[in-house]
Design a protein around this motif. Structure first.
Motif, mmCIF file in Angstrom:
data_model
loop_
_atom_site.group_PDB
_atom_site.id
_atom_site.type_symbol
_atom_site.label_atom_id
_atom_site.label_comp_id
_atom_site.label_asym_id
_atom_site.label_seq_id
_atom_site.Cartn_x
_atom_site.Cartn_y
_atom_site.Cartn_z
ATOM 1 N N LEU A 144 29.384 -9.460 75.797
ATOM 2 C CA LEU A 144 30.235 -9.298 76.984
ATOM 3 C C LEU A 144 30.300 -10.587 77.792
ATOM 4 O O LEU A 144 31.372 -10.983 78.253
ATOM 5 N N GLY A 147 32.715 -12.957 76.463
ATOM 6 C CA GLY A 147 34.111 -12.517 76.422
ATOM 7 C C GLY A 147 34.531 -11.909 75.107
ATOM 8 O O GLY A 147 35.672 -12.056 74.678
ATOM 9 N N THR A 152 35.639 -6.289 75.465
ATOM 10 C CA THR A 152 36.408 -6.460 76.707
ATOM 11 C C THR A 152 37.713 -5.673 76.660
ATOM 12 O O THR A 152 38.140 -5.142 77.681
ATOM 13 N N ARG A 155 37.145 -2.357 77.734
ATOM 14 C CA ARG A 155 36.672 -2.348 79.128
ATOM 15 C C ARG A 155 35.249 -1.795 79.242
ATOM 16 O O ARG A 155 34.939 -1.030 80.162
ATOM 17 N N ARG A 158 29.903 -3.855 82.248
ATOM 18 C CA ARG A 158 28.889 -4.902 82.145
ATOM 19 C C ARG A 158 27.573 -4.376 82.711
ATOM 20 O O ARG A 158 27.568 -3.536 83.604
#
Length: 190
Positions: A144, A147, A152, A155, A158
């Protein structure tokens, strides 16, 4: 005595397998000269997600067979080109020389019910999905932070500053069960 492999053998294996991974989950070209990644998507696909790192990991059980996978894929590409009257660019491996649509057609044949090698191609496809969907070859927090395109795009939340995931609201909109009385502050059982 075994035959000596051409100097660019490993490069040809990698570009062939990258083209396969890109067929499974398409991505954006890495540069204008990129032939393995066809550019069928504006975002990162399986290659950008680390499919090559994942399939080269010995834990997959296929890392020692990647040369065989590439060789078979290129043999199938030559046969496919012959059946459809296609001229292949000899500067790249045969599978890489196919257009994205032609690659897709060939992979559809290889993974179809009744194809004698279907389990092998489905297995390779699953590793491409795993690289994209779960970053199985690396830690989730690190992926994460870097990236990772699959995580990602989904979604994925994090972690907190301490590296742990906490969810302030219930994903089903309601609490499904009471917290066990032996649960510690970190969420572990006593």
């Amino acid at each position: 005595m075994s035959a000596e492999l051409p100097a660019d053998h490993e490069t040809r294996v990698v570009t062939t397998l990258e083209a396969f991974a890109d067929t499974i989950i398409p991505g954006a070209k890495r540069s204008g000269q990129d032939r393995a990644v066809a550019g069928a998507s504006p975002t990162g696909g399986a290659v950008a997600a680390g499919a090559m790192e994942l399939i080269h990991w010995d834990a997959t059980g296929i890392s020692q067979s990647l040369g065989d996978y590439a060789r078979a894929l290129n043999d199938h590409a030559r046969e496919h080109a012959g059946q459809h009257g296609l001229d292949l660019d000899g500067d790249v491996p045969p599978f890489v020389a196919l257009t994205f649509e032609q690659r897709t057609d060939l992979v559809r044949v290889l993974t179809a019910p009744g194809h004698p090698d279907k389990p092998l191609w489905v297995l390779l496809s699953l590793f491409c999905y795993m690289a994209y969907d779960s970053a199985a070859h690396t830690g989730t927090a690190a992926a994460l932070a870097a990236g990772h395109p699959g995580l990602t795009s989904m979604r994925l939340a994090r972690p907190g500053a301490d590296g742990l995931w906490r969810f302030p609201s219930f994903s089903y909109g309601r609490q499904l069960a009471e917290l066990h009385p032996g649960t510690t502050d970190t969420g572990s059982p006593e």
